[in-house]
Design an enzyme around this catalytic site. Structure first.
Site, PDB file in Angstrom:
ATOM      1  N   GLU A  51      -0.269  -5.812 -15.427  1.00 55.29           N
ATOM      2  CA  GLU A  51      -0.567  -6.182 -14.043  1.00 55.29           C
ATOM      3  C   GLU A  51      -1.608  -5.257 -13.423  1.00 55.29           C
ATOM      4  O   GLU A  51      -1.600  -4.057 -13.676  1.00 55.29           O
ATOM      5  CB  GLU A  51       0.738  -6.080 -13.238  1.00 55.29           C
ATOM      6  CG  GLU A  51       0.601  -6.412 -11.767  1.00 55.29           C
ATOM      7  CD  GLU A  51       1.869  -6.025 -10.989  1.00 55.29           C
ATOM      8  OE1 GLU A  51       2.738  -6.887 -10.798  1.00 55.29           O
ATOM      9  OE2 GLU A  51       1.969  -4.856 -10.573  1.00 55.29           O
TER      10      GLU A  51
ATOM     11  N   TYR B 119      -4.701  -9.761  -6.625  1.00 56.11           N
ATOM     12  CA  TYR B 119      -3.603  -9.533  -7.580  1.00 56.11           C
ATOM     13  C   TYR B 119      -3.854 -10.343  -8.842  1.00 56.11           C
ATOM     14  O   TYR B 119      -4.131 -11.547  -8.761  1.00 56.11           O
ATOM     15  CB  TYR B 119      -2.276  -9.983  -6.955  1.00 56.11           C
ATOM     16  CG  TYR B 119      -1.089  -9.851  -7.896  1.00 56.11           C
ATOM     17  CD1 TYR B 119      -0.259  -8.741  -7.854  1.00 56.11           C
ATOM     18  CD2 TYR B 119      -0.809 -10.863  -8.830  1.00 56.11           C
ATOM     19  CE1 TYR B 119       0.816  -8.614  -8.721  1.00 56.11           C
ATOM     20  CE2 TYR B 119       0.273 -10.741  -9.704  1.00 56.11           C
ATOM     21  CZ  TYR B 119       1.078  -9.622  -9.637  1.00 56.11           C
ATOM     22  OH  TYR B 119       2.130  -9.501 -10.503  1.00 56.11           O
TER      23      TYR B 119
END
Ligand code: GDP
Ligand code: MN
Length: 384
Positions: free
Chosen positions: A189, A101
């Site tokens: 993101e 992530y």
């Protein structure tokens, strides 16, 4: 504004971030053809502007083109948290060895961009962050310097990224910083950023949230809004720079300033009327904004009267009047229009309107009452 995954991916890839090949469709049969083109094995991904698609069944792996069609058929039309799926992204499938992530957010408390990374990414990132908060890495960035390579390498170390992937990872983070910065994002993101079984890196899911206050610098985002999704009027509204929300009443409202727009709705309610919309022209509106606002309000078939209440400050009443006259120059409204102008250049504004057959209200409450009466048909004799 949040962009769809397919839109975000396109932008991310323009900054050198590796994504898988894929195409958008709203037709299940076409998903089959896309899968054939992409070599058979694909992922069908619901395009909706909510989190947790994967868990809701909006992400499905298909082993062959036939399965791609079946999955697309199941996903198209699905409701995910009240969002109807109208389009799916058919993406080349990847065999995943590891999910990571990474994100850049504009952190309000530190008032800085912050880079966040986690050694484990994917659908269960929230749970992972709760269970192992110490594994989530955060680096505050100086907005004027941006992300430096040494900081990217620091992240690579912290998430135990094998050395062979470092240079690619550093390049991906540099691209992510540029995506974030150039697009005035509040969030950029990648989750998951994957390492495939054959040791390549891909951004499998990209998310971009753009600061609404930066639209004036980004005309391109108005074009990106998918007109058949969410708010049909959005592109026109965005271009005008106004705030417009359709409601279920029958009195169209146009005014300047959020406070004034809200008091109009409250006062309408107090006198038994119902607003068809909220519309704030925002400060300094010119005649074109007013003209455009009128046409947007009148597109709503429920509108039976329109109340325009301008309190002149940054917005000049004569500009507003000019906008109204421009509109009337090419369109004859079927419903009564009531106008109240007060403040900066109201005399000039009223002068411009004097030959029109618009109803002029002297006071705030007077305008409200006229708009309600007009919507109920009680003012019809004025328009014969
Ligand atoms: P989200 O639920 O909206 O975050 O959707 P994502 O696009 O992030 O996908 C959710 C999960 O589906 C990922 O974390 C992966 O585990 C899985 N997934 C997505 N794309 C692929 C793919 O190409 N191959 C495989 N094997 N899994 C995938
Ligand atoms: Mn994701």
């Amino acid at each position: 504004m949040r962009l769809f995954e397919y839109q975000s991916k396109k932008i991310f890839s323009q900054y050198g971030i590796p994504i898988t090949r894929g195409r958008l469709t709203s037709v299940a049969g076409e998903a089959k053809h896309i899968a054939e083109e992409l070599g058979g094995s694909v992922v069908i991904k619901a395009q909706v502007l909510v989190n947790g698609r994967g868990r809701a069944g909006g992400i499905r792996l298909a082993k062959n083109p036939e399965e791609a069609e079946q999955h697309a058929l199941a996903v198209l039309g699905m409701e995910i948290k009240d969002h109807k799926v109208r389009k799916v992204l058919v993406d080349e499938a990847v065999s995943i060895a590891r999910e990571i992530y990474v994100a850049l957010i504009m952190d309000r408390s530190s008032r800085k961009p912050v880079l966040i990374a986690s050694p484990e990414g994917g659908t269960y990132i929230e749970e992972f962050a709760l269970q192992s908060p110490e594994k989530i890495i955060k680096i505050e960035l100086d907005p004027l310097i941006g992300l430096c390579d040494y900081q990217a390498r620091e992240i690579a170390t912290s998430i135990d990224l094998p050395k062979q992937h470092w240079s690619e990872f550093v390049a991906i983070l540099a691209g992510l910083w540029k995506v974030f910065w150039d697009n005035d994002a509040t969030l950029a993101e990648i989750n998951p950023l994957v390492i495939s079984e054959d040791q390549r890196m891909f951004a499998l899911d990209c998310k971009l949230l753009v600061d609404d206050n930066s639209y004036f610098r980004h005309p391109e985002f108005a074009e990106l809004l998918d007109s058949d999704l969410l708010m049909p009027l959005d592109p026109a509204v965005r271009k005008l720079g106004i705030s417009y929300f359709r409601l279920d009443g029958n009195i169209g409202c146009i005014s300047n300033g959020t406070g004034l727009a809200m008091s109009i709705m409250d006062t309408l309610d107090l006198f038994g009327g119902k607003a068809a919309n909220f519309l704030d022209l925002v400060g300094g509106a010119n005649s074109n904004n007013v003209e455009g606002a009128l046409s947007i309000v009148l597109e709503d078939p429920n509108v039976k009267s329109v109340l325009i209440n301008i309190f002149g400050g940054l917005t000049h009443c004569d500009e507003a009047a000019k906008g109204i006259m421009q509109f009337l120059g090419h369109y004859k409204p079927a419903v009564p229009i009531i106008i109240r102008l007060s403040g900066t250049r109201s005399g000039e504004g009223l002068g411009l309107l004097k030959d029109s057959n618009l109803l002029i209200a002297e006071t705030f409450v007077g305008g409200i009452q006229m708009a309600i009466a007009a919507a109920e048909g009680d003012l019809n004799e004025h328009f014969s």
